[in-house]
Design a protein around this motif. Structure first.
Motif, PDB file in Angstrom:
ATOM      1  N   ALA A  58      48.163  -1.379  35.554  1.00  0.00           N
ATOM      2  CA  ALA A  58      48.157  -2.553  34.973  1.00  0.00           C
ATOM      3  C   ALA A  58      46.559  -2.789  34.330  1.00  0.00           C
ATOM      4  N   LEU A  59      45.780  -2.135  34.772  1.00  0.00           N
ATOM      5  CA  LEU A  59      44.349  -2.299  34.272  1.00  0.00           C
ATOM      6  C   LEU A  59      44.196  -1.533  32.749  1.00  0.00           C
ATOM      7  N   VAL A  60      44.762  -0.497  32.855  1.00  0.00           N
ATOM      8  CA  VAL A  60      44.525   0.611  31.648  1.00  0.00           C
ATOM      9  C   VAL A  60      45.595  -0.112  30.452  1.00  0.00           C
ATOM     10  N   PHE A  61      46.890  -0.624  30.812  1.00  0.00           N
ATOM     11  CA  PHE A  61      47.701  -1.064  30.098  1.00  0.00           C
ATOM     12  C   PHE A  61      47.059  -2.136  29.415  1.00  0.00           C
ATOM     13  N   SER A  62      46.509  -3.337  30.219  1.00  0.00           N
ATOM     14  CA  SER A  62      46.015  -4.399  29.776  1.00  0.00           C
ATOM     15  C   SER A  62      44.788  -4.127  28.725  1.00  0.00           C
ATOM     16  N   MET A  63      44.156  -3.134  29.003  1.00  0.00           N
ATOM     17  CA  MET A  63      43.073  -2.719  27.799  1.00  0.00           C
ATOM     18  C   MET A  63      43.637  -2.383  26.570  1.00  0.00           C
ATOM     19  N   ILE A  64      44.845  -1.540  26.475  1.00  0.00           N
ATOM     20  CA  ILE A  64      45.474  -1.266  25.243  1.00  0.00           C
ATOM     21  C   ILE A  64      46.397  -2.502  24.832  1.00  0.00           C
ATOM     22  N   TRP A  65      46.694  -3.179  25.561  1.00  0.00           N
ATOM     23  CA  TRP A  65      47.692  -4.127  25.296  1.00  0.00           C
ATOM     24  C   TRP A  65      46.855  -5.319  24.300  1.00  0.00           C
ATOM     25  N   PHE A  66      45.597  -5.699  24.970  1.00  0.00           N
ATOM     26  CA  PHE A  66      44.807  -6.722  24.321  1.00  0.00           C
ATOM     27  C   PHE A  66      44.064  -6.100  23.159  1.00  0.00           C
ATOM     28  N   THR A  67      44.007  -4.824  23.202  1.00  0.00           N
ATOM     29  CA  THR A  67      43.420  -4.120  21.866  1.00  0.00           C
ATOM     30  C   THR A  67      44.349  -4.377  20.925  1.00  0.00           C
ATOM     31  N   TRP A  68      45.655  -4.241  20.892  1.00  0.00           N
ATOM     32  CA  TRP A  68      46.579  -4.351  20.018  1.00  0.00           C
ATOM     33  C   TRP A  68      46.820  -5.654  19.553  1.00  0.00           C
ATOM     34  N   LEU A  69      46.860  -6.811  20.685  1.00  0.00           N
ATOM     35  CA  LEU A  69      46.963  -8.000  20.086  1.00  0.00           C
ATOM     36  C   LEU A  69      45.907  -8.701  19.590  1.00  0.00           C
ATOM     37  N   THR A  70      44.712  -8.287  19.681  1.00  0.00           N
ATOM     38  CA  THR A  70      43.554  -8.755  19.074  1.00  0.00           C
ATOM     39  C   THR A  70      43.631  -8.362  17.566  1.00  0.00           C
ATOM     40  N   THR A  71      43.797  -6.925  17.630  1.00  0.00           N
ATOM     41  CA  THR A  71      43.790  -6.166  16.115  1.00  0.00           C
ATOM     42  C   THR A  71      45.016  -6.865  15.343  1.00  0.00           C
ATOM     43  N   THR A  72      46.311  -6.993  15.829  1.00  0.00           N
ATOM     44  CA  THR A  72      47.285  -7.626  15.259  1.00  0.00           C
ATOM     45  C   THR A  72      47.261  -8.994  14.532  1.00  0.00           C
ATOM     46  N   LEU A  73      46.419  -9.889  15.455  1.00  0.00           N
ATOM     47  CA  LEU A  73      46.156 -11.138  14.849  1.00  0.00           C
ATOM     48  C   LEU A  73      45.265 -10.959  13.517  1.00  0.00           C
ATOM     49  N   LEU A  74      44.039 -10.124  13.931  1.00  0.00           N
ATOM     50  CA  LEU A  74      43.003  -9.899  12.696  1.00  0.00           C
ATOM     51  C   LEU A  74      44.048  -9.274  11.635  1.00  0.00           C
ATOM     52  N   LEU A  75      44.967  -8.486  11.762  1.00  0.00           N
ATOM     53  CA  LEU A  75      45.888  -8.032  10.626  1.00  0.00           C
ATOM     54  C   LEU A  75      46.488  -8.972   9.642  1.00  0.00           C
ATOM     55  N   GLY A  76      46.959  -9.805  10.717  1.00  0.00           N
ATOM     56  CA  GLY A  76      47.608 -11.157  10.215  1.00  0.00           C
ATOM     57  C   GLY A  76      47.089 -12.123   9.226  1.00  0.00           C
ATOM     58  N   THR A  77      45.823 -11.963   9.454  1.00  0.00           N
ATOM     59  CA  THR A  77      44.994 -13.041   8.669  1.00  0.00           C
ATOM     60  C   THR A  77      44.533 -12.225   7.143  1.00  0.00           C
ATOM     61  N   GLY A  78      45.128 -10.978   6.889  1.00  0.00           N
ATOM     62  CA  GLY A  78      44.913 -10.304   5.954  1.00  0.00           C
ATOM     63  C   GLY A  78      43.445  -9.848   5.596  1.00  0.00           C
ATOM     64  N   LEU A  79      42.538  -9.818   6.523  1.00  0.00           N
ATOM     65  CA  LEU A  79      41.108  -9.657   6.458  1.00  0.00           C
ATOM     66  C   LEU A  79      40.944  -7.931   6.574  1.00  0.00           C
ATOM     67  N   VAL A  80      41.709  -7.332   7.304  1.00  0.00           N
ATOM     68  CA  VAL A  80      41.672  -5.742   7.191  1.00  0.00           C
ATOM     69  C   VAL A  80      42.084  -4.885   6.082  1.00  0.00           C
ATOM     70  N   THR A  81      41.388  -5.035   4.822  1.00  0.00           N
ATOM     71  CA  THR A  81      42.059  -4.524   3.718  1.00  0.00           C
ATOM     72  C   THR A  81      40.894  -3.815   2.940  1.00  0.00           C
ATOM     73  N   THR A  82      39.545  -3.804   3.282  1.00  0.00           N
ATOM     74  CA  THR A  82      38.638  -2.845   2.883  1.00  0.00           C
ATOM     75  C   THR A  82      38.545  -1.523   3.410  1.00  0.00           C
ATOM     76  N   THR A  83      38.016  -0.531   2.608  1.00  0.00           N
ATOM     77  CA  THR A  83      37.804   0.656   3.118  1.00  0.00           C
ATOM     78  C   THR A  83      37.014   0.786   4.263  1.00  0.00           C
ATOM     79  N   TRP A  84      36.057  -0.211   4.668  1.00  0.00           N
ATOM     80  CA  TRP A  84      35.265  -0.265   5.983  1.00  0.00           C
ATOM     81  C   TRP A  84      36.005  -0.463   6.979  1.00  0.00           C
ATOM     82  N   THR A  85      37.025  -1.578   6.837  1.00  0.00           N
ATOM     83  CA  THR A  85      37.868  -1.913   7.701  1.00  0.00           C
ATOM     84  C   THR A  85      39.067  -1.012   8.209  1.00  0.00           C
TER      85      THR A  85
END
Length: 396
Positions: A58-85
């Protein structure tokens, strides 16, 4: 007429090759690392399925799952589009897989590296939010708050490198996770959430979690001699996976999200116990393939044991029912569906209690019960959804 050749017709514009793959392809590529990470974690859980294994998973999965969630919400905003991101995204993928590999706590030195490695993941998220602040100045306050929380949580996880495995060690990790995933209500309201993108991405991730069951079945089967593999378990496990898939995708994606912010966040977070339970169910179904794992002494029951599939499946049913209740499904229909899921979960628990009362416990029989209950639940849900609308009076 004057001998001048007519101008040629307009030529079709040349097809231009885009400078980078489209965002949807980037998101699917990003999901690949979670396929591998979850397979690694499920293998560890297969070997340590007692109470300590449940807590660790539960601990390790929660780390990975919330990482996916946070990054997915950022990807949904269209902000991860540069070479740096995009470089940050690939770096995070490597770190997430490394966290999963290090989570095999049969090697104590490796497991102690999980905290610092996840701290590095949190640093990539903080840098994502910093890039997002530049792209969206109107959300500067919210993104700054999220980025600061990531850095504070990273400091907590770095501090765990020198800590062993007493009970207060996972409690410290839990505190770091809560610091990461529990922003203030005002911060949450400032962040944009594309409803269509969020529903679609969660559907894709749920498909990935269901696919892990087949991956786990294949890995388990290849590790055993063919004459010791129960081939009847393959269609049986497929029936269970199909039942879960049918119940989730019948209503959840089509209903979408509620207009109320609180219900949206509940919809998102209720997917966590469902996805975690799918990992446990995958391990239990994989053990139906192994003949010597079919029977065990009922007196040796441990919470979360791989021999018991009813607990995770009951949790999945409850999660799907609650997701429908807080989603965009009409309230009365959602309540009817939730009652069906509650009755199904109760039926599973009662049937399992009866099965545990016999002299020997048969995992395959338990899986048959799960498949039958899922089929009856799907039939009941279909009847609710297919109920005809009342015919209006002729004078209306």
């Amino acid at each position: 007429m004057n001998g001048t050749p007519a101008p040629a017709g307009p030529e079709a514009p040349p097809r231009l090759i885009p400078a980078a793959p489209e965002q949807s392809w980037l998101e699917l590529f990003y999901d690949l690392v979670f396929v591998a990470a979850i397979v690694v974690m499920s293998t560890t859980y297969s070997n340590y399925a007692g109470l300590d294994g449940v807590i660790w998973l539960a601990l390790v999965f929660s780390m990975i799952w919330f990482t996916w969630l946070t990054t997915t919400l950022l990807l949904g905003t269209g902000l991860v589009t540069t070479t740096w991101t995009r470089t940050l995204l690939v770096t995070q993928m490597v770190l997430v897989l490394t966290v999963a590999i290090a989570s095999d706590y049969s090697h104590e030195d490796n497991s102690r590296a999980v905290g610092p490695l996840f701290a590095a993941v949190l640093v990539t998220l903080a840098l994502f939010f910093r890039a997002a602040r530049r792209a969206r100045p109107d959300l500067d306050v919210a993104y700054r708050g999220y980025g600061l929380r990531c850095l504070l949580s990273a400091a907590v996880f770095v501090a765990t490198a020198a800590i062993g495995w007493p009970w207060w060690y996972p409690l410290l990790w839990l505190a770091g996770l809560l610091l990461f995933v529990a922003p203030t209500r005002s911060e949450q309201r400032r962040l944009p959430m594309d409803s269509h993108h969020t529903v679609h991405r969660f559907g894709e991730f749920t498909i990935i979690m269901l696919g892990e069951v087949f991956v786990k079945l294949g890995i388990t089967a290849t590790h055993e001699p063919l004459d010791q593999v129960d081939l009847f378990a393959l269609p049986l496990a497929t029936a269970v996976v199909f039942g879960i898939w049918w119940l989730y995708f019948t209503d959840v994606p089509a209903s979408g999200l509620s207009e109320r912010h609180g219900r949206r966040m509940a919809w998102v977070y209720l997917h966590f116990p469902m996805h975690l339970s799918l990992v446990a169910a995958a391990v239990a179904l994989a053990h139906t393939l192994v003949a010597e794992a079919d029977e065990t002494d009922p007196g040796q029951f441990e919470f979360g044991s791989i021999q018991y599939i009813v607990i995770p499946v009951a949790a999945i049913l409850l999660a799907i029912g609650l997701i429908g209740l807080v989603g965009g499904t009409p309230r009365e229909l959602a309540r009817q569906r939730l009652r069906v899921f509650l009755w199904a979960a109760a039926a599973l628990v009662i049937a399992e209690a009866v099965l545990l009362g016999v002299d020997s416990y048969d995992l395959e029989t338990s899986t048959v019960i799960v498949a039958v209950v899922l089929a009856l639940t799907a039939r009941s849900i279909r009847r609710i959804g297919a109920a005809p609308e009342p015919v209006p009076d002729a004078g209306t």
